[in-house]
Write a protein that holds these residues in place. Structure first.
Motif, PDB file in Angstrom:
ATOM      1  N   ILE A 246       7.448   2.011   7.484  1.00 44.51           N
ATOM      2  CA  ILE A 246       8.538   2.929   6.292  1.00 44.51           C
ATOM      3  C   ILE A 246       9.421   1.834   5.925  1.00 44.51           C
ATOM      4  N   ALA A 247       8.675   1.285   4.670  1.00 41.08           N
ATOM      5  CA  ALA A 247      10.057  -0.469   3.909  1.00 41.08           C
ATOM      6  C   ALA A 247      10.119   0.146   2.969  1.00 41.08           C
ATOM      7  N   PRO A 248      11.085  -0.490   2.848  1.00 39.21           N
ATOM      8  CA  PRO A 248      11.576   0.103   1.068  1.00 39.21           C
ATOM      9  C   PRO A 248      11.183  -0.766   0.081  1.00 39.21           C
ATOM     10  N   LYS A 249      10.896   0.001  -0.980  1.00 37.56           N
ATOM     11  CA  LYS A 249      10.147  -0.145  -1.864  1.00 37.56           C
ATOM     12  C   LYS A 249       9.466  -2.000  -2.188  1.00 37.56           C
ATOM     13  N   LYS A 250      10.470  -2.779  -2.142  1.00 33.12           N
ATOM     14  CA  LYS A 250      11.151  -4.370  -2.368  1.00 33.12           C
ATOM     15  C   LYS A 250      10.115  -5.356  -0.797  1.00 33.12           C
ATOM     16  N   LEU A 251       9.729  -4.040  -0.016  1.00 30.46           N
ATOM     17  CA  LEU A 251       9.133  -4.687   1.060  1.00 30.46           C
ATOM     18  C   LEU A 251       7.488  -4.513   1.599  1.00 30.46           C
ATOM     19  N   THR A 252       7.300  -3.215   0.647  1.00 35.69           N
ATOM     20  CA  THR A 252       5.829  -2.458   0.806  1.00 35.69           C
ATOM     21  C   THR A 252       4.787  -3.079   0.973  1.00 35.69           C
ATOM     22  N   LEU A 253       4.640  -3.629  -0.756  1.00 39.00           N
ATOM     23  CA  LEU A 253       3.755  -4.002  -0.185  1.00 39.00           C
ATOM     24  C   LEU A 253       2.606  -5.973   0.310  1.00 39.00           C
ATOM     25  N   ALA A 254       4.366  -6.399   1.240  1.00 35.51           N
ATOM     26  CA  ALA A 254       3.855  -7.400   1.945  1.00 35.51           C
ATOM     27  C   ALA A 254       3.830  -7.038   2.608  1.00 35.51           C
ATOM     28  N   VAL A 255       4.638  -5.953   3.552  1.00 36.43           N
ATOM     29  CA  VAL A 255       4.236  -5.224   4.654  1.00 36.43           C
ATOM     30  C   VAL A 255       2.097  -4.516   4.490  1.00 36.43           C
ATOM     31  N   ARG A 256       1.723  -4.214   3.423  1.00 34.67           N
ATOM     32  CA  ARG A 256       0.262  -3.936   3.223  1.00 34.67           C
ATOM     33  C   ARG A 256      -0.439  -4.855   2.866  1.00 34.67           C
ATOM     34  N   LYS A 257      -0.273  -6.190   2.890  1.00 34.48           N
ATOM     35  CA  LYS A 257      -0.755  -7.320   2.532  1.00 34.48           C
ATOM     36  C   LYS A 257      -1.077  -8.033   3.860  1.00 34.48           C
ATOM     37  N   VAL A 258      -0.086  -7.951   4.993  1.00 42.06           N
ATOM     38  CA  VAL A 258      -0.181  -8.669   6.185  1.00 42.06           C
ATOM     39  C   VAL A 258      -1.148  -7.040   6.694  1.00 42.06           C
ATOM     40  N   HIS A 259      -0.537  -6.063   6.782  1.00 40.40           N
ATOM     41  CA  HIS A 259      -1.425  -4.698   7.511  1.00 40.40           C
ATOM     42  C   HIS A 259      -2.984  -4.885   7.368  1.00 40.40           C
ATOM     43  N   ASP A 260      -3.444  -5.626   5.813  1.00 45.73           N
ATOM     44  CA  ASP A 260      -4.832  -5.245   5.254  1.00 45.73           C
ATOM     45  C   ASP A 260      -5.309  -6.451   6.152  1.00 45.73           C
ATOM     46  N   PHE A 261      -4.867  -7.443   6.277  1.00 49.54           N
ATOM     47  CA  PHE A 261      -6.100  -8.615   6.664  1.00 49.54           C
ATOM     48  C   PHE A 261      -5.918  -8.188   7.568  1.00 49.54           C
ATOM     49  N   LEU A 262      -5.052  -7.986   8.020  1.00 48.52           N
ATOM     50  CA  LEU A 262      -4.811  -8.489  10.136  1.00 48.52           C
ATOM     51  C   LEU A 262      -6.526  -6.805  10.863  1.00 48.52           C
ATOM     52  N   THR A 263      -5.852  -5.744   9.614  1.00 48.79           N
ATOM     53  CA  THR A 263      -6.862  -4.845  10.517  1.00 48.79           C
ATOM     54  C   THR A 263      -7.359  -3.898   9.747  1.00 48.79           C
ATOM     55  N   VAL A 264      -7.674  -4.021   8.544  1.00 50.52           N
ATOM     56  CA  VAL A 264      -7.772  -3.284   7.125  1.00 50.52           C
ATOM     57  C   VAL A 264      -7.222  -1.726   6.927  1.00 50.52           C
ATOM     58  N   CYS A 265      -7.998  -0.728   7.857  1.00 50.62           N
ATOM     59  CA  CYS A 265      -7.113   0.143   8.059  1.00 50.62           C
ATOM     60  C   CYS A 265      -6.801   0.366   9.549  1.00 50.62           C
ATOM     61  N   ALA A 266      -6.435   1.756   9.909  1.00 48.53           N
ATOM     62  CA  ALA A 266      -6.489   2.968  11.120  1.00 48.53           C
ATOM     63  C   ALA A 266      -7.224   3.529  10.763  1.00 48.53           C
ATOM     64  N   PRO A 267      -7.792   3.801  12.226  1.00 52.18           N
ATOM     65  CA  PRO A 267      -9.121   4.970  12.583  1.00 52.18           C
ATOM     66  C   PRO A 267      -8.752   6.128  11.662  1.00 52.18           C
ATOM     67  N   THR A 268      -9.779   5.736  11.029  1.00 58.21           N
ATOM     68  CA  THR A 268     -10.095   6.946   9.746  1.00 58.21           C
ATOM     69  C   THR A 268      -9.613   8.531  10.425  1.00 58.21           C
ATOM     70  N   PRO A 269     -10.561   9.011  11.273  1.00 60.18           N
ATOM     71  CA  PRO A 269     -11.115  10.057  11.051  1.00 60.18           C
ATOM     72  C   PRO A 269      -9.475  10.892  12.064  1.00 60.18           C
ATOM     73  N   LEU A 270      -9.239   9.574  13.120  1.00 54.98           N
ATOM     74  CA  LEU A 270      -7.892   9.842  13.463  1.00 54.98           C
ATOM     75  C   LEU A 270      -6.768  10.202  12.773  1.00 54.98           C
ATOM     76  N   GLN A 271      -6.839   8.795  11.554  1.00 60.01           N
ATOM     77  CA  GLN A 271      -5.538   9.471  10.728  1.00 60.01           C
ATOM     78  C   GLN A 271      -5.264  10.983  10.359  1.00 60.01           C
TER      79      GLN A 271
END
Ligand code: GLN
Length: 391
Positions: A246-271
């Motif tokens: 959970i990040a302030p809006k000004k940081l969320t995009l940066a966290v999402r970009k890093v997350h995307d290139f590390l793992t793409v997404c968490a396991p869909t059915p488990l989400q």
């Protein structure tokens, strides 16, 4: 010179917690080393996971998380944590809190920026800081009590401080930081324009009527806090690897970009199943605390009988001990002795310090197990005798 691994990867050792788990497996020891439950998530949550697989939730999901899960997390953050939160602006679903932490550090820190860390600390923060290139400033939590001392905290902060890493309830000591302690951190973050990165994975595991306080809920902090938590501990699903940032809006995009290139997404059915988890009634959380409280008391009694000096945990599911009275003088030797000769696993204390020597007389036991398992460990530990001669 022969070419090999990067200096970055050479900069830290493999996880001692996971190493102890492998040793427990090799010697059929009861694993009180790594903190994971020996029981399943609630049936309702397991059924939701298998249903999701059958219903076709098997491909990539939106990289930063299934929208309905992000909405449920935002609701939980607003109600349980008292942190204003919006599914679109603030939530990123990650592969466990572990990925949430490294993705946050990589998104926030530039090499050589300073990060304040309380010591002892959860093992992962060491390699996480090395991977992100941060420079660590350690603030000792001293015995007895492992309280945050204002003077020591002030010494660690400067204009170079980019962030402070908090973990409450705390692994390994079991501290639950008070509002006053969190306000001290808040004031310094405000004075030095620093961020708080807070790992709150044990937010529901509290004893003796303690309440969880998220630092992001304090006045002035929601815009400078990254809160990380997940489903592993609260819903006994450590192998699912679903966590969130959970990040302030000004940081969320940066966290999402890093997350995307590390793992793409968490396991869909488990989400999908985690949406069901967040709908469990309040009694679920009460029952979980009652169960762990029973295991906590059993383990404390057991360890005291076996001449360990214990810190009574206020939250989380670890007992942090001092081995002075056992006769052993080395955390690693006693850990190996316990696994190989007694059949009970624990984690050497040195892995929770940047200077291993500071943890030589410490050992961490987890009670994230059914009371019955702790009783079995107690029976084995009753054979553990003072061992001056062996140390
Ligand atoms: N958090 C747990 C512990 O401290 C397990 C972490 C892990 O191994 N990923 O034991």
């Amino acid at each position: 010179m022969e070419k090999g691994p990067s200096q970055r990867a050479e900069g830290f050792t493999e996880s001692v917690i996971r190493e102890m788990t492998r040793l427990c497996q090799a010697y059929s020891a009861i694993n009180l080393a790594q903190g994971f439950p020996d029981f399943d998530p609630p049936d309702r949550v397991k059924s939701a996971a298998s249903r999701a697989i059958r219903q076709g939730y098997n491909q990539y999901s939106t990289t930063h998380g299934v929208p309905r899960l992000r909405q449920a997390i935002a609701h939980k953050m607003s109600t349980y944590n008292h942190v204003p939160c919006n599914a679109d602006d603030n939530v990123t679903v990650t592969c466990g809190t572990t990925e949430g932490m490294i993705a946050s550090l990589l998104a926030l820190l530039d090499p050589a920026e300073e990060v304040v860390i309380f010591e002892p600390f959860y093992e992962n923060y060491g390699p996480d800081s090395i991977l992100s290139g941060a420079k660590c400033k350690y603030v000792p939590l001293e015995e007895p009590g492992f309280k945050i001392e204002e003077e020591k905290l002030k010494e660690a902060f400067s204009r170079k401080t980019k962030a402070v890493i908090i973990n409450t309830p705390h692994n390994p000591t079991g501290r639950v930081f008070t509002r006053h302690e969190l306000e001290l951190i808040r004031d310094l973050c405000t004075d030095y324009d620093a961020f708080a990165i807070t790992d709150e994975i044990y937010e529901h595991i509290l004893y003796d009527d303690r309440k969880h306080i998220s630092i992001a809920s304090l006045d002035g902090m929601d815009n400078r806090t990254i809160t990380i938590s997940g489903f592993s501990k609260t819903y006994s699903a450590t192998g699912w690897r679903v966590g969130y940032v959970i990040a302030p809006k000004k940081l969320t995009l940066a966290v999402r970009k890093v997350h995307d290139f590390l793992t793409v997404c968490a396991p869909t059915p488990l989400q999908e199943a985690c949406i069901t988890a967040l709908k469990l009634p309040l009694s679920y959380y009460r029952d979980l605390r009652t169960l762990y409280d029973k295991s906590r008391k059993l383990l404390l009694q057991t360890l005291e009988n076996a001449s360990f000096i214990c810190t009574v945990p206020e939250g989380a599911y670890y007992v942090w001990t001092d081995i002075t009275r056992t006769g052993f003088k080395d955390d690693r030797k006693i850990a190996e002795h316990l696994i190989k000769k007694i059949g009970v696993g624990a984690v050497p204390g040195s892995s929770f310090y940047h200077l291993p020597s500071k943890g030589r007389l410490k050992l961490r036991f987890s009670f994230s197990k059914m009371p019955h398992t702790i009783e079995m460990a107690a029976s084995r530990l009753s054979k553990f005798k003072r061992a001056n001669q062996r140390s």
